[in-house]
Scaffold this motif. Structure first.
Motif, PDB file in Angstrom:
ATOM      1  N   GLU A   4       0.827  -1.208   0.000  1.00 38.44           N
ATOM      2  CA  GLU A   4       0.000   0.000   0.000  1.00 38.44           C
ATOM      3  C   GLU A   4       0.860   1.257   0.000  1.00 38.44           C
ATOM      4  O   GLU A   4       0.563   2.218  -0.719  1.00 38.44           O
ATOM      5  CB  GLU A   4      -0.942  -0.002   1.200  1.00 38.44           C
ATOM      6  CG  GLU A   4      -2.071  -0.998   1.059  1.00 38.44           C
ATOM      7  CD  GLU A   4      -3.074  -0.931   2.185  1.00 38.44           C
ATOM      8  OE1 GLU A   4      -2.854  -0.202   3.185  1.00 38.44           O
ATOM      9  OE2 GLU A   4      -4.104  -1.620   2.063  1.00 38.44           O
ATOM     10  N   GLN A   5       1.918   1.271   0.795  1.00 36.86           N
ATOM     11  CA  GLN A   5       2.776   2.457   0.849  1.00 36.86           C
ATOM     12  C   GLN A   5       3.536   2.654  -0.452  1.00 36.86           C
ATOM     13  O   GLN A   5       3.659   3.768  -0.949  1.00 36.86           O
ATOM     14  CB  GLN A   5       3.725   2.353   2.031  1.00 36.86           C
ATOM     15  CG  GLN A   5       3.012   2.554   3.353  1.00 36.86           C
ATOM     16  CD  GLN A   5       3.951   2.483   4.550  1.00 36.86           C
ATOM     17  OE1 GLN A   5       5.135   2.224   4.414  1.00 36.86           O
ATOM     18  NE2 GLN A   5       3.393   2.706   5.735  1.00 36.86           N
ATOM     19  N   ALA A   6       4.046   1.572  -1.040  1.00 36.24           N
ATOM     20  CA  ALA A   6       4.799   1.695  -2.288  1.00 36.24           C
ATOM     21  C   ALA A   6       3.898   2.111  -3.441  1.00 36.24           C
ATOM     22  O   ALA A   6       4.306   2.905  -4.297  1.00 36.24           O
ATOM     23  CB  ALA A   6       5.488   0.373  -2.615  1.00 36.24           C
ATOM     24  N   ALA A   7       2.669   1.602  -3.466  1.00 37.58           N
ATOM     25  CA  ALA A   7       1.758   1.900  -4.572  1.00 37.58           C
ATOM     26  C   ALA A   7       0.899   3.141  -4.324  1.00 37.58           C
ATOM     27  O   ALA A   7       0.229   3.613  -5.250  1.00 37.58           O
ATOM     28  CB  ALA A   7       0.844   0.702  -4.815  1.00 37.58           C
ATOM     29  N   PRO A  10      -4.784   1.301  -1.930  1.00 38.30           N
ATOM     30  CA  PRO A  10      -5.127   0.133  -1.117  1.00 38.30           C
ATOM     31  C   PRO A  10      -4.580  -1.181  -1.688  1.00 38.30           C
ATOM     32  O   PRO A  10      -4.498  -1.372  -2.904  1.00 38.30           O
ATOM     33  CB  PRO A  10      -6.661   0.122  -1.123  1.00 38.30           C
ATOM     34  CG  PRO A  10      -7.056   1.524  -1.435  1.00 38.30           C
ATOM     35  CD  PRO A  10      -5.977   2.053  -2.331  1.00 38.30           C
ATOM     36  N   TYR A  11      -4.225  -2.065  -0.771  1.00 38.56           N
ATOM     37  CA  TYR A  11      -3.684  -3.386  -1.112  1.00 38.56           C
ATOM     38  C   TYR A  11      -4.563  -4.105  -2.131  1.00 38.56           C
ATOM     39  O   TYR A  11      -4.085  -4.612  -3.142  1.00 38.56           O
ATOM     40  CB  TYR A  11      -3.559  -4.217   0.177  1.00 38.56           C
ATOM     41  CG  TYR A  11      -3.170  -5.659  -0.021  1.00 38.56           C
ATOM     42  CD1 TYR A  11      -1.858  -6.004  -0.322  1.00 38.56           C
ATOM     43  CD2 TYR A  11      -4.114  -6.675   0.114  1.00 38.56           C
ATOM     44  CE1 TYR A  11      -1.497  -7.325  -0.497  1.00 38.56           C
ATOM     45  CE2 TYR A  11      -3.756  -7.998  -0.058  1.00 38.56           C
ATOM     46  CZ  TYR A  11      -2.451  -8.324  -0.364  1.00 38.56           C
ATOM     47  OH  TYR A  11      -2.100  -9.632  -0.544  1.00 38.56           O
ATOM     48  N   TRP A  12      -5.876  -4.169  -1.838  1.00 40.47           N
ATOM     49  CA  TRP A  12      -6.776  -4.919  -2.715  1.00 40.47           C
ATOM     50  C   TRP A  12      -6.765  -4.374  -4.136  1.00 40.47           C
ATOM     51  O   TRP A  12      -6.788  -5.130  -5.108  1.00 40.47           O
ATOM     52  CB  TRP A  12      -8.199  -4.914  -2.162  1.00 40.47           C
ATOM     53  CG  TRP A  12      -9.162  -5.559  -3.098  1.00 40.47           C
ATOM     54  CD1 TRP A  12     -10.215  -4.965  -3.722  1.00 40.47           C
ATOM     55  CD2 TRP A  12      -9.156  -6.912  -3.565  1.00 40.47           C
ATOM     56  NE1 TRP A  12     -10.863  -5.858  -4.533  1.00 40.47           N
ATOM     57  CE2 TRP A  12     -10.223  -7.076  -4.459  1.00 40.47           C
ATOM     58  CE3 TRP A  12      -8.333  -8.002  -3.325  1.00 40.47           C
ATOM     59  CZ2 TRP A  12     -10.510  -8.269  -5.101  1.00 40.47           C
ATOM     60  CZ3 TRP A  12      -8.620  -9.200  -3.968  1.00 40.47           C
ATOM     61  CH2 TRP A  12      -9.693  -9.326  -4.841  1.00 40.47           C
ATOM     62  N   SER A  13      -6.682  -3.055  -4.324  1.00 41.08           N
ATOM     63  CA  SER A  13      -6.685  -2.506  -5.681  1.00 41.08           C
ATOM     64  C   SER A  13      -5.407  -2.872  -6.425  1.00 41.08           C
ATOM     65  O   SER A  13      -5.435  -3.098  -7.633  1.00 41.08           O
ATOM     66  CB  SER A  13      -6.919  -0.995  -5.671  1.00 41.08           C
ATOM     67  OG  SER A  13      -5.778  -0.301  -5.221  1.00 41.08           O
ATOM     68  N   VAL A  14      -4.295  -2.963  -5.711  1.00 41.19           N
ATOM     69  CA  VAL A  14      -3.040  -3.380  -6.347  1.00 41.19           C
ATOM     70  C   VAL A  14      -3.149  -4.845  -6.775  1.00 41.19           C
ATOM     71  O   VAL A  14      -2.807  -5.192  -7.917  1.00 41.19           O
ATOM     72  CB  VAL A  14      -1.832  -3.186  -5.392  1.00 41.19           C
ATOM     73  CG1 VAL A  14      -0.555  -3.734  -6.007  1.00 41.19           C
ATOM     74  CG2 VAL A  14      -1.670  -1.726  -5.023  1.00 41.19           C
ATOM     75  N   ILE A  15      -3.636  -5.701  -5.879  1.00 39.08           N
ATOM     76  CA  ILE A  15      -3.786  -7.122  -6.211  1.00 39.08           C
ATOM     77  C   ILE A  15      -4.709  -7.286  -7.415  1.00 39.08           C
ATOM     78  O   ILE A  15      -4.421  -8.033  -8.351  1.00 39.08           O
ATOM     79  CB  ILE A  15      -4.324  -7.913  -4.995  1.00 39.08           C
ATOM     80  CG1 ILE A  15      -3.331  -7.854  -3.833  1.00 39.08           C
ATOM     81  CG2 ILE A  15      -4.658  -9.346  -5.367  1.00 39.08           C
ATOM     82  CD1 ILE A  15      -1.958  -8.404  -4.137  1.00 39.08           C
TER      83      ILE A  15
END
Length: 176
Positions: A4-7, A10-15
């Motif tokens: 989440e911090q790198a992108a 939110p985690y789910w949107s990256v996945i």
């Protein structure tokens, strides 16, 4: 949290955007399913104890199908997730495990009787999963069970993975 911090999202949107969409994994979800969702199997221990769906997390919290696992394997090996160089880097073993295979980044790399196998297994109380990719042979095994792995000859997907390996390679490794 690191993703989440790198992108900066939110985690789910990256996945979803980096793995599920290009991997054509339309039946995979990170959200906790309803207890009465007919698509979710009740999980069982070998003694018959049942387990409700867990709250999802990055480790073991995805709800998926065998078909979506095969889609993931194809997307990985056909370079829809990473280019060829990074796919090789991620799937090539680096650290010996002491069992004849080498651990890569999130998977193991094993050669049995000249057949390369990229594999990963997992599970939770009352659940087991196994993914084997035979990149040189063109085979992929994705197996899911609502029974935990119990070792060779026990419940779960481990006996299935062992049998598939034996059929493809002609050898049965004691590793699994």
């Amino acid at each position: 949290m690191m993703i989440e911090q790198a992108a900066c999202r939110p985690y789910w949107s990256v996945i979803r955007d980096v793995i599920l969409t290009p991997g054509r994994m339309s039946h995979t979800q990170l959200t906790q399913p309803a207890h009465d969702d007919p698509r979710i199997a009740t999980r069982y221990a070998l003694d018959g104890q049942s387990f409700p769906p867990d709250h999802p997390s990055g480790a073991g919290g995805l709800y998926t199908t065998a078909g979506d696992l095969v889609s993931f394997a194809h997307a990985l090996m056909r370079h829809r997730l990473l280019d060829a160089a990074h796919t090789a880097q991620v799937t090539t073993g680096k650290v010996p495990t002491g069992f004849g295979d080498r651990y890569a980044y999130g998977c193991s790399d094993l050669t049995v009787a000249g057949h390369r196998i990229i594999w990963h297994n997992g599970g939770a109380p009352g659940a087991s999963a196994w993914l084997q990719i035979y990149p040189d042979d063109g085979y992929t095994l994705a197996a899911l069970s609502n029974v935990a792995n119990a070792g060779p000859g026990g419940g779960g997907v481990q006996p299935i993975a062992q049998k598939v390996q034996q059929l493809i390679t002609g050898r049965q490794e004691s590793r699994w």
